[in-house]
Write a protein that holds these residues in place. Structure first.
Motif, PDB file in Angstrom:
ATOM      1  N   GLN A   5     -11.850 -57.422  66.014  1.00  0.00           N
ATOM      2  CA  GLN A   5     -12.679 -58.395  65.221  1.00  0.00           C
ATOM      3  C   GLN A   5     -13.637 -57.686  64.597  1.00  0.00           C
ATOM      4  OE1 GLN A   5     -13.914 -61.486  67.880  1.00  0.00           O
ATOM      5  NE2 GLN A   5     -16.000 -62.034  66.402  1.00  0.00           N
ATOM      6  N   LEU A   6     -13.934 -58.331  63.172  1.00  0.00           N
ATOM      7  CA  LEU A   6     -14.931 -57.658  62.529  1.00  0.00           C
ATOM      8  C   LEU A   6     -16.214 -58.482  62.519  1.00  0.00           C
ATOM      9  CD1 LEU A   6     -13.002 -56.450  59.356  1.00  0.00           C
ATOM     10  CD2 LEU A   6     -13.569 -54.977  61.431  1.00  0.00           C
ATOM     11  N   ALA A 166      -8.113 -55.456  63.782  1.00  0.00           N
ATOM     12  CA  ALA A 166      -8.527 -56.477  63.158  1.00  0.00           C
ATOM     13  C   ALA A 166      -8.199 -56.698  61.619  1.00  0.00           C
ATOM     14  CB  ALA A 166     -10.151 -56.451  62.774  1.00  0.00           C
ATOM     15  N   VAL A 167      -7.567 -55.742  60.823  1.00  0.00           N
ATOM     16  CA  VAL A 167      -7.124 -56.081  59.454  1.00  0.00           C
ATOM     17  C   VAL A 167      -5.688 -55.683  59.564  1.00  0.00           C
ATOM     18  CG1 VAL A 167      -7.455 -55.024  57.134  1.00  0.00           C
ATOM     19  CG2 VAL A 167      -9.385 -54.838  58.916  1.00  0.00           C
ATOM     20  N   PRO A 168      -4.906 -56.485  58.634  1.00  0.00           N
ATOM     21  CA  PRO A 168      -3.632 -56.182  58.546  1.00  0.00           C
ATOM     22  C   PRO A 168      -3.276 -54.877  58.069  1.00  0.00           C
ATOM     23  CG  PRO A 168      -4.145 -58.399  57.461  1.00  0.00           C
ATOM     24  CD  PRO A 168      -5.398 -57.523  57.982  1.00  0.00           C
ATOM     25  N   GLN A 169      -2.159 -54.159  58.820  1.00  0.00           N
ATOM     26  CA  GLN A 169      -1.859 -52.836  58.644  1.00  0.00           C
ATOM     27  C   GLN A 169      -1.408 -52.666  57.203  1.00  0.00           C
ATOM     28  OE1 GLN A 169      -1.775 -50.309  61.600  1.00  0.00           O
ATOM     29  NE2 GLN A 169      -3.536 -51.817  61.534  1.00  0.00           N
ATOM     30  N   ILE A 170      -0.789 -53.644  56.478  1.00  0.00           N
ATOM     31  CA  ILE A 170      -0.214 -53.366  55.084  1.00  0.00           C
ATOM     32  C   ILE A 170      -1.450 -52.810  54.246  1.00  0.00           C
ATOM     33  CG2 ILE A 170      -0.321 -55.822  54.424  1.00  0.00           C
ATOM     34  CD1 ILE A 170       2.235 -55.102  52.786  1.00  0.00           C
ATOM     35  N   LEU A 171      -2.504 -53.259  54.458  1.00  0.00           N
ATOM     36  CA  LEU A 171      -3.775 -53.290  53.577  1.00  0.00           C
ATOM     37  C   LEU A 171      -4.324 -51.758  53.793  1.00  0.00           C
ATOM     38  CD1 LEU A 171      -5.888 -56.403  54.035  1.00  0.00           C
ATOM     39  CD2 LEU A 171      -4.259 -55.827  52.151  1.00  0.00           C
ATOM     40  N   GLY A 172      -4.222 -51.261  55.347  1.00  0.00           N
ATOM     41  CA  GLY A 172      -4.570 -49.761  55.446  1.00  0.00           C
ATOM     42  C   GLY A 172      -3.478 -48.984  54.863  1.00  0.00           C
ATOM     43  N   ALA A 224     -11.178 -62.651  57.195  1.00  0.00           N
ATOM     44  CA  ALA A 224     -11.755 -61.936  58.401  1.00  0.00           C
ATOM     45  C   ALA A 224     -13.106 -62.759  58.998  1.00  0.00           C
ATOM     46  CB  ALA A 224     -12.593 -60.805  57.985  1.00  0.00           C
ATOM     47  N   PRO A 225     -13.820 -63.542  58.416  1.00  0.00           N
ATOM     48  CA  PRO A 225     -14.650 -64.405  58.932  1.00  0.00           C
ATOM     49  C   PRO A 225     -14.049 -65.562  59.730  1.00  0.00           C
ATOM     50  CG  PRO A 225     -15.471 -63.912  56.814  1.00  0.00           C
ATOM     51  CD  PRO A 225     -14.154 -63.513  56.705  1.00  0.00           C
ATOM     52  N   ARG A 226     -13.022 -66.163  59.047  1.00  0.00           N
ATOM     53  CA  ARG A 226     -12.340 -67.144  59.777  1.00  0.00           C
ATOM     54  C   ARG A 226     -11.427 -66.987  60.992  1.00  0.00           C
ATOM     55  NH1 ARG A 226      -7.851 -69.929  55.983  1.00  0.00           N
ATOM     56  NH2 ARG A 226      -9.642 -70.154  54.857  1.00  0.00           N
TER      57      ARG A 226
END
Length: 237
Positions: A5-6, A166-172, A224-226
């Motif tokens: 979570q961010l 917390a973040v989709p791996q595809i973005l990384g 992310a906030p949602r």
């Protein structure tokens, strides 16, 4: 320590800053120079600059906004992802700070031609035009210089995103792989290379990183906030 979570406030700020940088940077780095600078023609560049003085000044303001936003987002991204790896997070801060420093110098190179052409000078008109073109050319190379630092930052940021749950791996992966687009283009241009195949590869990598950066900014701003809110709700339930 990995997190799932961010911080929603920091995520929103980072997303908004990302999109602001994309809009202002696209205008000041992409659009404005195309309307003013004519490669190899100092007289035409000088005429365009004086004829589009308002556009030039808007570009300076947009560039200044980018630098200010970069300072803020550097700190915010560190706060968001430092738990994934403090060492990599600090590397990302140092790399992006180096980029900001070079961008500041590059802004000075960009405004020098206007001063040369509008302020009193002992140089002849032709000399002032040639000097102005020299500064324009230096500014163009300066963009590739700060891309080295930015590419290093994206490698570190991509690595942290990949370590995070917390973040989709595809973005990384998009940030990490696309970072080589900035790095390879920088070395390609600064060494005045010429290779058609490599040029196509650079374009492909830059497309990947551009889509990834915009998607990352939108995800931070909207999702992310949602996601943090939903996680909090589930915990209370």
């Amino acid at each position: 320590m990995k997190s799932d979570q961010l911080d929603p406030a920091f995520a929103r700020m980072a997303g908004a800053l990302y999109l602001t940088i994309a809009l202002c940077g696209g205008f000041s780095i992409g659009y404005v120079p195309m309307q003013i600078v004519v490669s190899g023609d100092a007289a035409a560049s000088a005429s365009n600059l004086l004829g589009h003085a308002g556009l030039f000044k808007l570009g300076v303001l947009a560039d200044s906004a980018v630098i200010l936003c970069e300072i803020a987002i550097t700190v915010i991204l560190y706060q968001l992802f430092r738990r994934e790896s403090p060492t990599i997070a600090m590397m990302s801060v140092i790399a992006r700070s180096g980029m900001i420093f070079v961008m500041g110098i590059n802004l000075m190179l960009w405004v020098m031609p206007y001063g040369l052409l509008t302020l009193p000078s002992d140089f002849s008109l032709a000399e002032r035009q040639n000097l102005a073109q020299l500064f324009f050319d230096a500014h163009g190379l300066g963009i590739y210089a700060w891309q080295i630092f930015f590419g290093a930052h994206l490698l570190a940021l991509g690595a942290m995103v990949l370590r995070s749950r917390a973040v989709p791996q595809i973005l990384g992966w998009g940030l990490f792989v696309g970072a080589f687009g900035y790095l390879v283009q920088a070395f390609y241009e600064l060494t005045f290379s010429s290779n058609t195949t490599l040029g196509y590869a650079i374009i492909g990598l830059l497309v990947i990183v551009t889509i990834s950066e915009i998607s990352f900014g939108l995800w931070l701003l909207i999702f992310a906030p949602r996601r943090a809110s939903q996680t909090t709700t589930f915990k209370h339930a």
